[in-house]
Write an enzyme that holds these catalytic residues in place. Structure first.
Site, short mmCIF file in Angstrom:
data_model
loop_
_atom_site.label_atom_id
_atom_site.label_comp_id
_atom_site.label_asym_id
_atom_site.label_seq_id
_atom_site.Cartn_x
_atom_site.Cartn_y
_atom_site.Cartn_z
N LYS A 91 3.96 1.73 -4.61
CA LYS A 91 5.02 1.27 -5.53
C LYS A 91 4.56 1.18 -6.97
O LYS A 91 5.21 1.69 -7.88
CB LYS A 91 5.56 -0.09 -5.07
CG LYS A 91 6.19 -0.10 -3.70
CD LYS A 91 6.70 -1.49 -3.33
CE LYS A 91 5.61 -2.54 -3.31
NZ LYS A 91 4.55 -2.23 -2.30
N GLN B 269 5.89 -17.57 -0.86
CA GLN B 269 7.22 -16.98 -0.90
C GLN B 269 8.10 -17.60 -1.97
O GLN B 269 8.87 -16.91 -2.63
CB GLN B 269 7.88 -17.08 0.48
CG GLN B 269 7.24 -16.21 1.53
CD GLN B 269 7.16 -14.75 1.11
OE1 GLN B 269 8.15 -14.15 0.70
NE2 GLN B 269 5.98 -14.17 1.18
N GLY C 85 0.78 -1.23 0.00
CA GLY C 85 0.00 0.00 0.00
C GLY C 85 0.81 1.28 0.00
O GLY C 85 0.25 2.37 0.08
N ASP D 232 11.43 -9.92 -0.37
CA ASP D 232 10.86 -11.22 -0.01
C ASP D 232 11.72 -11.92 1.03
O ASP D 232 11.23 -12.45 2.02
CB ASP D 232 10.74 -12.11 -1.25
CG ASP D 232 9.76 -11.58 -2.26
OD1 ASP D 232 8.62 -11.28 -1.85
OD2 ASP D 232 10.12 -11.45 -3.43
N ASP E 111 8.89 -2.81 -9.95
CA ASP E 111 8.01 -2.71 -8.79
C ASP E 111 8.36 -3.84 -7.82
O ASP E 111 8.03 -5.00 -8.07
CB ASP E 111 6.55 -2.83 -9.28
CG ASP E 111 5.54 -2.85 -8.16
OD1 ASP E 111 5.93 -2.79 -6.98
OD2 ASP E 111 4.34 -2.94 -8.47
N ARG E 112 9.03 -3.49 -6.73
CA ARG E 112 9.51 -4.38 -5.66
C ARG E 112 10.72 -5.21 -6.09
O ARG E 112 10.89 -5.55 -7.26
CB ARG E 112 8.41 -5.29 -5.14
CG ARG E 112 8.85 -6.09 -3.91
CD ARG E 112 7.67 -6.68 -3.16
NE ARG E 112 7.16 -5.73 -2.17
CZ ARG E 112 5.93 -5.76 -1.69
NH1 ARG E 112 5.08 -6.65 -2.10
NH2 ARG E 112 5.55 -4.87 -0.80
#
Length: 204
Positions: A13, A54, A10, A84, A78-79
């Site tokens: 990103k 994961q 949230g 992780d 994005d990420r």
């Protein structure tokens, strides 16, 4: 150039990735949310599906990075794969939602992959407080996110702060997004772009 955006659930990103890709003419790469076969099950029964989720993220993000290398283009992601392994999996393990056996297996797999991963040239970390995260999560209205608890988000925020404070793989730009609105206020997006320009100019 490889730019990556990191931040809690949230934090904005995906929105910022789209806006920056358009501004800089970078090629955007996103998380595989809609295609993820584990997300609904995970949020309904975290302990049962944490390891599966994961490993899925690790696999897809690693594959994405390998493909990005081949393009030779300027990309924005994005990420990152690090989130992780450094935040989400350890958090699930600490909460008792991933067994020692599964966590050790996952960590071993990540270490192998990490040796083959080139870090981004610039990591943009979006810092947000819990109220901002909750507001953004509710605004986008993903059904599977309705069960996310304040405690879960708080734990993740703490891990993000600890991780970013020790991140040493490359340049980091931290942006506090609590008082920014990238979509509705062009001046807010301009503030972010100015910060990124300063970082990019320093890379060359």
């Amino acid at each position: 150039m490889h730019v990556a955006i990191a931040g809690n659930i949230g934090a904005g990103k995906t929105t910022l990735t789209k806006l920056l890709a358009k501004h800089y003419h970078w090629e955007p790469h996103f998380e595989s949310i809609d295609e993820n076969p584990y997300l609904d099950d995970f949020y309904a029964e975290m302990e049962r599906w944490s390891f599966n989720l994961q490993v899925y993220f690790l696999n897809t993000r690693f594959s994405q990075i390998i493909e990005l290398r081949k393009t030779g283009k300027n990309i924005i992601q994005d990420r990152t794969i690090y989130e992780d392994a450094r935040i989400f999996a350890p958090n699930l393990h600490a909460m008792g939602l991933m067994t020692n056996r599964d966590y050790n297996n996952y960590s071993s797999l990540f270490k192998l992959m990490e040796n083959l991963v080139t870090p981004p040239d610039l990591l943009i970390y979006l810092r947000a407080n819990i109220s901002t995260l909750v507001e953004q999560i509710h605004k986008r209205g993903r059904a599977f996110e309705n069960s996310i608890s304040i405690d879960y988000l708080s734990r993740l925020n703490e891990r993000y702060e600890a991780w970013i404070s020790t991140y040493d793989k490359g340049n980091v730009l931290t942006i506090n997004v609590d008082d920014l609105d990238f979509v509705e206020k062009r001046e807010d997006l301009g503030v972010v772009i100015d910060k990124i320009d300063a970082q990019i100019n320093g890379l060359f």
